[in-house]
Design a protein around this motif. Structure first.
Motif, PDB file in Angstrom:
ATOM      1  N   SER A 135       0.829  -1.170   0.213  1.00 38.70           N
ATOM      2  CA  SER A 135       0.210   0.070   0.082  1.00 38.70           C
ATOM      3  C   SER A 135       1.023   0.972  -0.074  1.00 38.70           C
ATOM      4  O   SER A 135       2.070   0.852   0.379  1.00 38.70           O
ATOM      5  CB  SER A 135      -0.808  -0.113   1.412  1.00 38.70           C
ATOM      6  OG  SER A 135      -0.145   0.060   2.505  1.00 38.70           O
ATOM      7  N   TYR A 136       0.573   2.808  -0.850  1.00 35.78           N
ATOM      8  CA  TYR A 136       0.744   3.657  -0.418  1.00 35.78           C
ATOM      9  C   TYR A 136       1.412   3.978   1.007  1.00 35.78           C
ATOM     10  O   TYR A 136       2.349   4.873   1.174  1.00 35.78           O
ATOM     11  CB  TYR A 136       0.276   5.269  -1.307  1.00 35.78           C
ATOM     12  CG  TYR A 136      -1.167   5.485  -0.269  1.00 35.78           C
ATOM     13  CD1 TYR A 136      -0.703   6.676   0.298  1.00 35.78           C
ATOM     14  CD2 TYR A 136      -2.145   4.998  -0.891  1.00 35.78           C
ATOM     15  CE1 TYR A 136      -1.906   6.967   0.578  1.00 35.78           C
ATOM     16  CE2 TYR A 136      -3.782   4.920   0.101  1.00 35.78           C
ATOM     17  CZ  TYR A 136      -2.623   6.550   1.098  1.00 35.78           C
ATOM     18  OH  TYR A 136      -3.891   6.702   2.372  1.00 35.78           O
ATOM     19  N   MET A 137       0.483   3.543   1.870  1.00 33.40           N
ATOM     20  CA  MET A 137       1.169   4.499   3.544  1.00 33.40           C
ATOM     21  C   MET A 137       2.297   3.326   3.859  1.00 33.40           C
ATOM     22  O   MET A 137       3.432   3.932   4.672  1.00 33.40           O
ATOM     23  CB  MET A 137      -0.073   3.736   4.406  1.00 33.40           C
ATOM     24  CG  MET A 137      -1.400   4.767   3.927  1.00 33.40           C
ATOM     25  SD  MET A 137      -0.519   6.338   4.223  1.00 33.40           S
ATOM     26  CE  MET A 137      -0.296   6.358   5.890  1.00 33.40           C
ATOM     27  N   THR A 138       2.252   2.258   3.473  1.00 31.86           N
ATOM     28  CA  THR A 138       3.744   1.504   3.768  1.00 31.86           C
ATOM     29  C   THR A 138       4.357   2.450   3.074  1.00 31.86           C
ATOM     30  O   THR A 138       6.243   2.528   3.309  1.00 31.86           O
ATOM     31  CB  THR A 138       3.155  -0.112   3.593  1.00 31.86           C
ATOM     32  OG1 THR A 138       2.798  -0.819   3.772  1.00 31.86           O
ATOM     33  CG2 THR A 138       4.648  -0.483   3.433  1.00 31.86           C
ATOM     34  N   ALA A 184       9.098   5.848   2.962  1.00 33.35           N
ATOM     35  CA  ALA A 184      10.182   7.173   3.456  1.00 33.35           C
ATOM     36  C   ALA A 184      10.357   8.240   4.024  1.00 33.35           C
ATOM     37  O   ALA A 184      11.482   8.683   4.875  1.00 33.35           O
ATOM     38  CB  ALA A 184       9.141   8.273   2.396  1.00 33.35           C
ATOM     39  N   VAL A 185       9.630   8.441   5.358  1.00 36.27           N
ATOM     40  CA  VAL A 185      10.066   8.662   6.295  1.00 36.27           C
ATOM     41  C   VAL A 185      10.845   8.560   7.453  1.00 36.27           C
ATOM     42  O   VAL A 185      12.264   8.931   8.470  1.00 36.27           O
ATOM     43  CB  VAL A 185       8.927   8.698   7.551  1.00 36.27           C
ATOM     44  CG1 VAL A 185       8.957   9.426   8.873  1.00 36.27           C
ATOM     45  CG2 VAL A 185       7.583   9.532   6.709  1.00 36.27           C
ATOM     46  N   LEU A 225      14.871   9.824   8.263  1.00 33.32           N
ATOM     47  CA  LEU A 225      15.744   9.518   9.476  1.00 33.32           C
ATOM     48  C   LEU A 225      16.690   8.423   9.462  1.00 33.32           C
ATOM     49  O   LEU A 225      17.866   9.034  10.244  1.00 33.32           O
ATOM     50  CB  LEU A 225      14.580   8.506  10.279  1.00 33.32           C
ATOM     51  CG  LEU A 225      13.268   9.347  11.017  1.00 33.32           C
ATOM     52  CD1 LEU A 225      12.705   8.996  11.816  1.00 33.32           C
ATOM     53  CD2 LEU A 225      14.347  11.112  11.862  1.00 33.32           C
ATOM     54  N   GLY A 226      16.719   7.198   8.777  1.00 32.03           N
ATOM     55  CA  GLY A 226      17.784   7.134   8.557  1.00 32.03           C
ATOM     56  C   GLY A 226      19.075   7.736   8.182  1.00 32.03           C
ATOM     57  O   GLY A 226      20.120   8.106   8.724  1.00 32.03           O
ATOM     58  N   LEU A 227      18.738   8.644   6.850  1.00 31.16           N
ATOM     59  CA  LEU A 227      19.871   9.499   6.790  1.00 31.16           C
ATOM     60  C   LEU A 227      20.547  10.852   7.019  1.00 31.16           C
ATOM     61  O   LEU A 227      21.882  10.700   7.179  1.00 31.16           O
ATOM     62  CB  LEU A 227      19.177  10.068   4.747  1.00 31.16           C
ATOM     63  CG  LEU A 227      18.561   8.847   3.346  1.00 31.16           C
ATOM     64  CD1 LEU A 227      17.946   9.929   2.675  1.00 31.16           C
ATOM     65  CD2 LEU A 227      19.999   8.583   3.409  1.00 31.16           C
ATOM     66  N   LEU A 228      19.283  10.676   7.500  1.00 28.95           N
ATOM     67  CA  LEU A 228      19.804  12.137   9.366  1.00 28.95           C
ATOM     68  C   LEU A 228      21.131  11.485  10.634  1.00 28.95           C
ATOM     69  O   LEU A 228      21.878  11.757  10.303  1.00 28.95           O
ATOM     70  CB  LEU A 228      18.932  12.487  10.502  1.00 28.95           C
ATOM     71  CG  LEU A 228      18.166  13.534   9.038  1.00 28.95           C
ATOM     72  CD1 LEU A 228      16.991  13.482  10.272  1.00 28.95           C
ATOM     73  CD2 LEU A 228      18.510  14.589   9.033  1.00 28.95           C
ATOM     74  N   VAL A 229      21.313  10.029  10.725  1.00 29.38           N
ATOM     75  CA  VAL A 229      21.672   9.780  11.301  1.00 29.38           C
ATOM     76  C   VAL A 229      23.169   9.740  10.686  1.00 29.38           C
ATOM     77  O   VAL A 229      24.393   9.565  11.079  1.00 29.38           O
ATOM     78  CB  VAL A 229      21.515   7.855  12.040  1.00 29.38           C
ATOM     79  CG1 VAL A 229      22.160   7.393  12.589  1.00 29.38           C
ATOM     80  CG2 VAL A 229      19.895   8.584  12.560  1.00 29.38           C
ATOM     81  N   TYR A 230      23.509   8.758   9.183  1.00 22.04           N
ATOM     82  CA  TYR A 230      23.975   8.753   8.068  1.00 22.04           C
ATOM     83  C   TYR A 230      25.707  10.355   7.956  1.00 22.04           C
ATOM     84  O   TYR A 230      26.496   9.529   8.210  1.00 22.04           O
ATOM     85  CB  TYR A 230      23.385   8.335   7.254  1.00 22.04           C
ATOM     86  CG  TYR A 230      25.163   8.065   6.430  1.00 22.04           C
ATOM     87  CD1 TYR A 230      26.094   6.898   6.781  1.00 22.04           C
ATOM     88  CD2 TYR A 230      25.287   8.381   5.422  1.00 22.04           C
ATOM     89  CE1 TYR A 230      27.299   6.383   5.383  1.00 22.04           C
ATOM     90  CE2 TYR A 230      26.017   8.294   4.212  1.00 22.04           C
ATOM     91  CZ  TYR A 230      27.131   7.651   4.680  1.00 22.04           C
ATOM     92  OH  TYR A 230      28.091   6.897   3.485  1.00 22.04           O
TER      93      TYR A 230
END
Length: 653
Positions: free
Chosen positions: A576-579, A584-585, A589-594
């Protein structure tokens, strides 16, 4: 304005940082963990990760609502599809016997940022999966006691009506996670022993279900009077396959445990093959028994097996089924808690995640900090959050990991092997190279020019081509590809293959429904993207690959990984698009940590050579002779030594 824009060299260096690969140690068997797990231990861990509550719930749900008795075919196809991904894991687990599973496999072949994102998604997958299983365990036990636990909690603690939170705090689910965390922290041997106990009970109950089920089987339940074997047709079988595929996602615990295996080169491939075969057989046979005991359209999706025995007059068997379900859920819980801290440990050990999680307890030899912290986080998730909306998130992380591992197999198989230092003869001199003559560097006389040509042809035929180079048979037709570095064309072809697979699956999934394409454009796009996929596959196949007899290798490369890639992408696009929005969210968050921590503390970043300090520079001025044109310019902090002095007027000239 232009001076604030990054230079092309800076962008190139930045992209190289993002795509740098992990440097493996010379001795990959060296580890701070305890290598104590045998093939049987790994096999039971894999079975525990795959044969969970799905055996007791998923079979009935798919049979009644999606495929009918043809759920058997759905499990066969899903088992084959899982085998493609499992073989990729088996090759990597034997070749790179390090903890980290998909994260580690991506890091050594594709690049750092992709490995971090895979590890970041797998981390959330295990956390949500473990918490969801704990809540299912609690709910199943509560249903046995007529929901007395739930009623007591709502009466004395209260109920919540808050979005994303559970209706009531599930203390039982949190408690079982804390108990499991305690056992896992005692070491791999204790975890393995506990898994043996629950797996033995679970397999014994499955064996009882099969024997009793075949005794009570009625072939008329597959007859046309009851709707037939495949009442929903081929579409129902394929829809059931997509659902059944997620029943096999637990085998990656074996790859995550490879650093604790005694002989990973042999144990990991065997354990993956044995566990996947036994799990597939269990799902297929239980589906046969279930749909033969009672008509498929009368099944209870929530407790199909227990209800089937109850309706056949064996109510006491329902208690055995309930016990088997709880034991199966315990093994899945242990599998999640066992794998998660080890993947976090691998990321922290490489510097991409916080260093505290790389600490290994000196006595138990397990990453105890990661076990405790993520066990507590998992318990908190199970205690207060509503996990039903997040369960679908598990699928996208798993499928993305499968896709990157399959692509990594292709990339790594067509890379050049690490060159060893030439061996020394006993006398201390270097052994002659394979293509050198017996007389070393001595020249040899030939009778005629034709003799020399024959020798050259014979040497070319004996030439050993490196992995990633174009095969000799294709050189006359693809000669322009010979100028590229070995493996470079294959890497580009893998990217093209994945893009073609995404486009092809997008047309298949959304072409008629969301995009409303006319028939001619739908067919044309299918043909174009299919050709792109096949041409990329043929281009990869036209290059030499590594052939090793020391460790397991997946057969039919690049075809097998390519089929796994396109299947995983198709299943991801069916979510589903909600998944996708939540995915994406979580990626952001992962990119911010990286970019905030990982890229700066990466061990590969520390291995990169630093630019050395320049002690002297030279500039060339116009003049009549070489001595007049070359002048030394010294840094202000260092005096000129051994060079003629130059005055300021000369420099301004």
């Amino acid at each position: 304005m232009a001076r604030w824009l990054p230079r092309s060299t800076d962008l190139t260096r930045f992209c190289q940082k993002l795509n740098r690969v992990k440097t493996l140690e010379d001795d990959m068997m060296e580890t701070s963990f305890n290598r104590c797990l045998s093939t049987i231990d790994l096999t039971l861990l894999g079975i525990g990760g795959m044969v969970g509550s799905g055996l007791y719930v998923l079979t009935g749900t798919v049979a009644k609502e999606i495929a009918g008795p043809a759920v058997i075919v759905s499990f066969i196809i899903a088992g084959f599809a899982s085998l493609l991904a499992a073989l990729c894991y088996a090759e990597f687990g034997a070749r790179v016997p390090k903890t980290g599973s998909a994260y580690m496999f991506t890091y050594v072949s594709v690049g750092e940022i992709w490995a971090f994102l895979i590890g970041w998604n797998v981390l959330l997958e295990y956390m949500i999966g473990g918490a969801a299983v704990a809540r299912a365990w609690s709910g199943y036990l509560d249903s046995i006691f007529n929901h007395k636990i739930k009623n007591f909690t709502e009466t004395h603690v209260g109920a919540w009506q808050v979005p994303f939170l559970a209706r009531y705090p599930d203390f039982l689910a949190a408690a079982i996670l804390l108990v499991a965390t305690t056992f896992i922290s005692f070491g791999a041997k204790v975890s393995s022993w506990l898994n043996h106990v629950f797996s033995a009970i679970s397999m014994g109950i499955i064996l009882f279900i099969l024997i009793m089920g075949f005794v009570l089987a009625q072939p008329k339940n597959w007859s046309t009077q009851e709707g037939g074997f495949a009442p929903y047709g081929l579409s129902g079988i394929m829809a059931g396959t997509a659902t059944c595929f997620y029943a096999f996602v637990g085998f990656d615990v074996i790859a995550a445990s490879s650093e604790e295996a005694r002989n990973p080169q042999r144990a990991v491939p065997r354990a993956i093959a044995f566990s996947l075969g036994l799990a597939t057989g269990a799902y297929i046979l239980v589906s046969v028994v279930l749909t033969l005991m009672v008509p498929w359209h009368t099944l209870d999706p929530d407790s199909a097996l227990a209800d089937a025995f109850y309706r056949r007059g064996y109510a006491w068997a329902g208690f055995l089924v309930a016990a088997g379900s709880i034991c199966a859920m315990n093994t899945v819980l242990l599998s999640n808690l066992f794998s998660l801290p080890r993947i976090v440990y691998a990321m922290a050990e490489d510097g991409l995640f916080f260093q505290v999680f790389s600490r290994v307890h000196p006595r138990t030899q397990v990453p105890v900090v990661g076990i405790v912290v993520f066990g507590l986080l998992m318990a908190l998730l199970a205690l207060v959050f509503d996990l039903e909306a997040l369960v679908q998130f598990l699928s996208i992380g798993t499928l993305l990991a499968y896709t990157f591992v399959a692509a990594s197999i292709i990339v790594l198989r067509f890379q050049q092997q690490k060159k060893d230092v030439p061996a020394l003869a006993p006398s201390g001199q270097r052994n002659p190279e394979p293509n050198e003559g017996p007389s070393g560097g001595e020249l040899k006389e030939y009778e005629s020019f034709s003799d020399k040509l024959q020798l050259v042809d014979r040497d070319k035929s004996k030439e050993q081509r490196e992995p990633g180079q174009l095969k000799a048979a294709f050189e006359p037709y693809l000669e322009f590809l010979s100028d590229f570095y070995p493996g470079e064309v294959v890497t580009v072809a893998v990217v093209t293959l994945m893009v073609s697979a995404i486009c092809l699956c997008s047309i298949l999934v959304f072409g008629n429904t969301h995009l409303h394409l006319p028939t001619w454009s739908y067919s044309l796009l299918l043909v174009l993207f299919s050709l792109g996929f096949l041409l990329s596959l043929l281009l990869i196949w036209a290059h030499e690959q590594q052939h090793s007899t020391q460790t397991f290798q997946i057969p039919l490369v690049p075809l097998s990984p390519a089929l796994s890639i396109i299947l995983n992408i198709y299943l991801m696009l069916k979510l589903s698009y909600m998944t996708w929005l939540r995915f994406a969210v979580w990626l952001l968050l992962g990119l911010l940590v990286y970019f905030g921590y990982g890229i700066w503390h990466s061990k590969e970043n520390l291995r990169e050579p630093r630019p050395q300090r320049v002690s002297a520079r030279y500039v060339v001025f116009p003049g009549g002779s070489l001595e007049e044109r070359v002048q030394a310019v010294q840094p202000s902090s260092q005096p000129a030594t051994g060079l003629p002095d130059t005055n300021t007027d000369d420099c301004k000239r």
